[in-house]
Design a protein around this motif. Structure first.
Motif, short mmCIF file in Angstrom:
data_model
loop_
_atom_site.label_atom_id
_atom_site.label_comp_id
_atom_site.label_asym_id
_atom_site.label_seq_id
_atom_site.Cartn_x
_atom_site.Cartn_y
_atom_site.Cartn_z
N GLY A 175 1.05 -1.08 -0.34
CA GLY A 175 0.14 0.01 0.10
C GLY A 175 0.49 0.96 -0.76
O GLY A 175 1.54 1.14 -0.74
N LYS A 176 0.46 1.98 1.07
CA LYS A 176 1.93 3.56 0.88
C LYS A 176 2.14 3.54 2.38
O LYS A 176 3.20 4.86 2.44
N PHE A 177 2.70 2.02 2.64
CA PHE A 177 3.55 1.29 3.58
C PHE A 177 5.11 2.41 3.11
O PHE A 177 5.64 0.89 2.26
N LYS A 178 5.30 2.73 2.88
CA LYS A 178 7.14 3.49 2.78
C LYS A 178 8.52 3.05 3.88
O LYS A 178 8.72 2.84 4.89
N LEU A 179 9.45 1.80 3.66
CA LEU A 179 10.39 1.37 3.79
C LEU A 179 11.15 1.10 4.16
O LEU A 179 12.20 2.81 2.97
N GLY A 180 11.01 2.10 5.21
CA GLY A 180 12.56 2.89 6.03
C GLY A 180 11.50 4.78 6.12
O GLY A 180 12.87 4.76 7.37
N THR A 181 11.11 5.20 5.55
CA THR A 181 11.02 6.28 6.19
C THR A 181 9.04 6.44 7.01
O THR A 181 8.80 6.82 7.46
N THR A 182 8.21 4.96 7.71
CA THR A 182 7.44 4.87 7.90
C THR A 182 6.94 4.13 9.02
O THR A 182 8.32 2.69 9.08
N SER A 183 6.79 4.97 10.16
CA SER A 183 6.55 3.80 11.58
C SER A 183 5.54 2.63 11.52
O SER A 183 4.63 2.16 10.76
N TYR A 184 6.48 1.55 11.82
CA TYR A 184 5.45 0.83 12.18
C TYR A 184 5.40 0.22 13.68
O TYR A 184 4.65 -0.81 13.95
N LEU A 185 5.50 1.27 14.57
CA LEU A 185 5.20 0.64 15.74
C LEU A 185 3.64 1.80 15.85
O LEU A 185 3.67 2.70 15.37
N PRO A 186 3.33 1.20 17.49
CA PRO A 186 2.26 1.78 17.72
C PRO A 186 2.35 3.13 18.12
O PRO A 186 3.12 3.24 18.49
#
Length: 754
Positions: free
Chosen positions: A218-229
């Motif tokens: 989707g719009k999740f950018k590797l390295g520049t989008t947080s995957y933490l709550p």
């Protein structure tokens, strides 16, 4: 939790240079594609052990779990020297295998001297380092240093203010005596570090295409989008007391250290030198892993209607989650109270054609450590927004569960190493140089852990709400188990260089290390393999030097027996820890060349081909539904390790004050799980920049990390260890979780001397 990772190295040592040098060059140890402010790991074809960093002849930290190097050492203005110790030198002087970063603290000099270093990047990093030193009269000198780091990382995480917030302060007083023949220094260092990004933030979702490539989810950018709550608190059960407690990610990563250092050096006119280094350190070491585990597709036919995930909105109301995927995470809150007392002394005698050195180590390490583990579930936002913490209303009414069930750890006590070592660097003739050395070490270990046996003599595995004083499902009382060991370790190394002509020669070396497990190997639920760990490393090759070329080409072999590790194996939503002991071996060929074809231009290139393979890599675990997960990876290529490594480092002096440089590192195909089922295609890590010496006081620099802007995954795929090659053949365009390449980053540096 100790995770098993493996890595490989180009092993050339530039043996054509003066062979008695303890260090080697051309490795760019602070040019790191994994960290903005830590030393690069130079890989040697074995499971990575502690990253060896020495300061003033002593390890910066005795053990990097739970006290990582980056929390109390930086390559800042306080250092007068940084280099890279050769493998043989590291083995003889420390008893460890691998390269070691060698650094020395800047001592006071005559007059007043100051250095202010500044570093920033376009993500908002602010890093300052200030050193001031001078003399106080009557041969007394001072040196003080302050380091401050404010690093938000490459994306903002709402659960902490920074991904790295580190403060380091140093103060040293030096007395030079007997006409500068002697030098005595008393030093103090205080460090305070919240180092979040190393282990908590380096994971992300992506689409595994099936041909070794990945694409964005989707719009999740590797390295520049947080995957933490966004939530800041974590609930866990204290392994020592059994109480439910709460902490935050930022607080759980708190490292504090107070160090007192004594150093003395003395030089006699007859060529005899004496060096003494001693350090006492009282510290809290901590790190937090937030390891992705199961990734559940709620809308698949198998899972339709089985789950009822909820989340709490900003208004406090409970809402139903209608997303497609749920990610489970295991948080490992590693922390320990540590006391280190390290002492090293060396006598060195220089003769007309040789140098003889005799040294002693007395290293004492006391720790009270545990790793509290807790599980939680989160959303997988395809729109690139922040993840939500979730709970399955069919199973529980709160976020956190399975306290200490999977990878919780505990040990308490001390480890002591007393070693004597000797080296001799001898120019036997004008053509033949011989270097040899040996180390004899007594390792003593005494304390307790939580590897508990039941009435049948079997180890009791971890279970939900495990803690000291708990009762296992089979009725076994969980109580500390005493342990005590005494071992003799030894190392020896020999290297020879023979000059066949003025420019051409033969070189070879052999290092053999015998070790036993460190205290941290006793942390899991079962006892480690306590047999000796042997590491032979042999290399042979040629070198050629002339005015514009320095070349070394070597064949190498390295292996290691009895690697202790723990795999967290996943079946459905259940996770089981599987301990194992295995061997590994690597054959390699490396060619290293430094060229100066014309004035102002330098070109370093390094090529490595290797084949690292597992030996005796077998384990199994039975899950609650009766399924037995088996792994037999004997003969497989080591996961995460490329067979081909290439480094290309050209640089050009545009003027005498302006240098333009680049660095290219190629990593070939790597397997993303132990069974060789998943793999990632080869990729480049790229760096480039310009350095400008404006005048004798001011230097400016600009560095671009990943200037080719490559994006993608690396390392391993979460929860995939039991997947076989046959099962992976039909997997295409499936969402998975893993780590990623460091994103495009522009860095700015300035150094002012005053």
């Amino acid at each position: 939790m100790m995770l098993a990772t493996v890595s490989i190295s180009a092993m050339a040592q530039n043996e054509g240079e003066k062979s008695n040098s303890k260090e080697e060059g051309n490795r760019n140890v602070m040019l790191n594609a994994a960290s903005a402010n830590g030393p690069r790991e130079i890989q040697i074809g074995l499971p990575s052990a502690d990253v060896n960093v020495l300061e003033n002849g002593l390890p910066v930290t005795y053990a990097t779990n739970p006290h990582s190097v980056n929390t109390l050492w930086r390559g800042d203005a306080s250092l007068s020297h940084q280099g890279l110790l050769k493998i043989a030198e590291t083995a003889i002087t420390t008893g460890n295998i691998g390269y070691a970063v060698n650094s020395f603290t800047k001592l006071g000099q005559k007059g007043f001297n100051g250095t202010l270093n500044y570093k920033s990047n376009h993500f908002g990093l602010q890093e300052f380092s200030l050193n001031m030193n001078g003399d106080m009269g009557k041969d007394w000198y001072y040196s003080v240093n302050m380091y401050q780091d404010f690093d938000p990382g490459t994306f903002k995480i709402k659960s902490t203010p920074y991904q790295d917030r580190t403060q380091i302060y140093k103060a040293l007083i030096t007395k030079r005596y007997n006409n500068n023949a002697g030098e005595f220094t008393l030093g103090y260092k205080y460090s305070n570090s919240h180092n979040v990004y190393n282990y908590a933030t380096q994971s992300a979702p992506f689409i595994y295409v099936g041909d070794g490539s990945v694409k964005e989810y989707g719009k999740f950018k590797l390295g520049t989008t947080s995957y933490l709550p966004t939530e800041n608190t974590m609930t866990y059960r204290n392994m020592r007391t059994g109480e439910l407690e709460q902490t935050t990610l930022y607080d759980a990563c708190l490292n504090k250290s107070s160090e007192l250092t004594l150093m003395n050096k003395y030089h006699w006119d007859n060529g005899l030198d004496w060096m003494v280094m001693a350090r006492y350190d009282h510290s809290r070491g901590a790190m937090v892993y937030q390891t992705p585990m199961a990734l559940v597709d709620l809308k698949s036919q198998d899972n339709e209607g089985l789950y009822d995930y909820k989340y709490r909105g900003l208004d406090g109301k409970v809402n139903s989650y209608d997303g497609q995927y749920v990610q489970s995470r295991m948080s490992c809150l590693n922390a320990g109270t540590i006391d280190e007392c390290l002492f090293t002394s060396e006598l060195t005698k220089k003769f007309s054609r040789s140098t003889l050195r005799l040294g002693i180590n007395e290293w004492f390490y006391n720790i009270d450590y545990c790793s509290n583990t807790t599980m939680y579930d989160q959303s997988v936002p395809a729109d690139g927004t922040y993840a939500l913490r979730l709970w399955d209303a069919n199973k529980r009414d709160s976020y956190f569960y399975d306290f200490n069930k999977n990878a919780s750890e505990y040990y308490k006590g001390h480890e002591n190493k007393l070693a004597l070592y000797l080296t001799h660097d001898w120019d036997m003739t004008d053509k033949l140089n011989l270097y040899y050395g040996a180390r004899l070490e007594w390792q003593s270990l005494k304390g307790e852990n939580a590897a508990v046996k039941n009435a049948d003599g079997n180890f009791v595995g971890r279970f939900a709400d495990y803690h000291l004083g708990a009762t296992a499902p089979d009725g076994t009382l969980i109580a500390p188990a005493d342990l005590s060991y005494d071992w003799i370790n030894y190392d020896f190394s020999v290297a020879a260089t023979y000059k066949m002509t003025k420019n051409f020669g033969l070189t070879g070396d052999f290092t053999y290390i015998v070790q036993h497990p460190k205290f941290e190997a006793f942390a899991p639920a079962t006892m480690p393999n306590t047999n000796k760990i042997s590491v032979p490393l042999g290399r042979v090759g040629i070198y050629y030097n002339n005015q514009w070329l320095s070349l070394t080409s070597m064949f190498s072999y390295i292996s290691k027996t009895n690697n202790n590790s723990t795999l967290n194996l996943q079946h459905g939503s259940e996770i089981k820890a599987a301990p194992l002991s295995y061997d590994i071996q690597t054959w390699g060929w490396t060619t290293d060349a430094v060229m100066h074809p014309f004035k102002g231009f330098d070109f370093h290139c390094l090529f490595t081909y290797q084949k690292p393979t597992y030996k005796k890599f077998e384990t199994s675990v039975t899950f609650n539904d009766g399924y037995t997960g088996n792994i037999n990876a004997t003969g497989n290529i080591v996961a995460e390790i490329p067979e081909i490594l290439i480094e290309l480092d050209p640089s050009y002096m545009i003027t005498k004050d302006i240098k333009l440089w680049t660095s290219f590192r190629y990593f070939s195909k790597t397997y993303a799980n132990i069974n060789e089922a998943y793999y990632f295609n080869g990729h480049w890590e790229t760096f480039g920049g310009v350095n400008w010496q404006v005048n004798k006081r001011l230097a400016l620099g600009c560095t671009v990390v990943n200037f080719l802007n490559q994006t993608g995954a690396k390392g391993s795929i979460a929860g995939a260890e039991l997947i076989t090659k046959d099962e992976a053949k039909g997997i295409k365009n499936q969402i998975m979780t893993g780590s990623y390449l460091r994103p495009f980053t522009v860095e700015f540096t300035a150094s002012l001397k005053f």
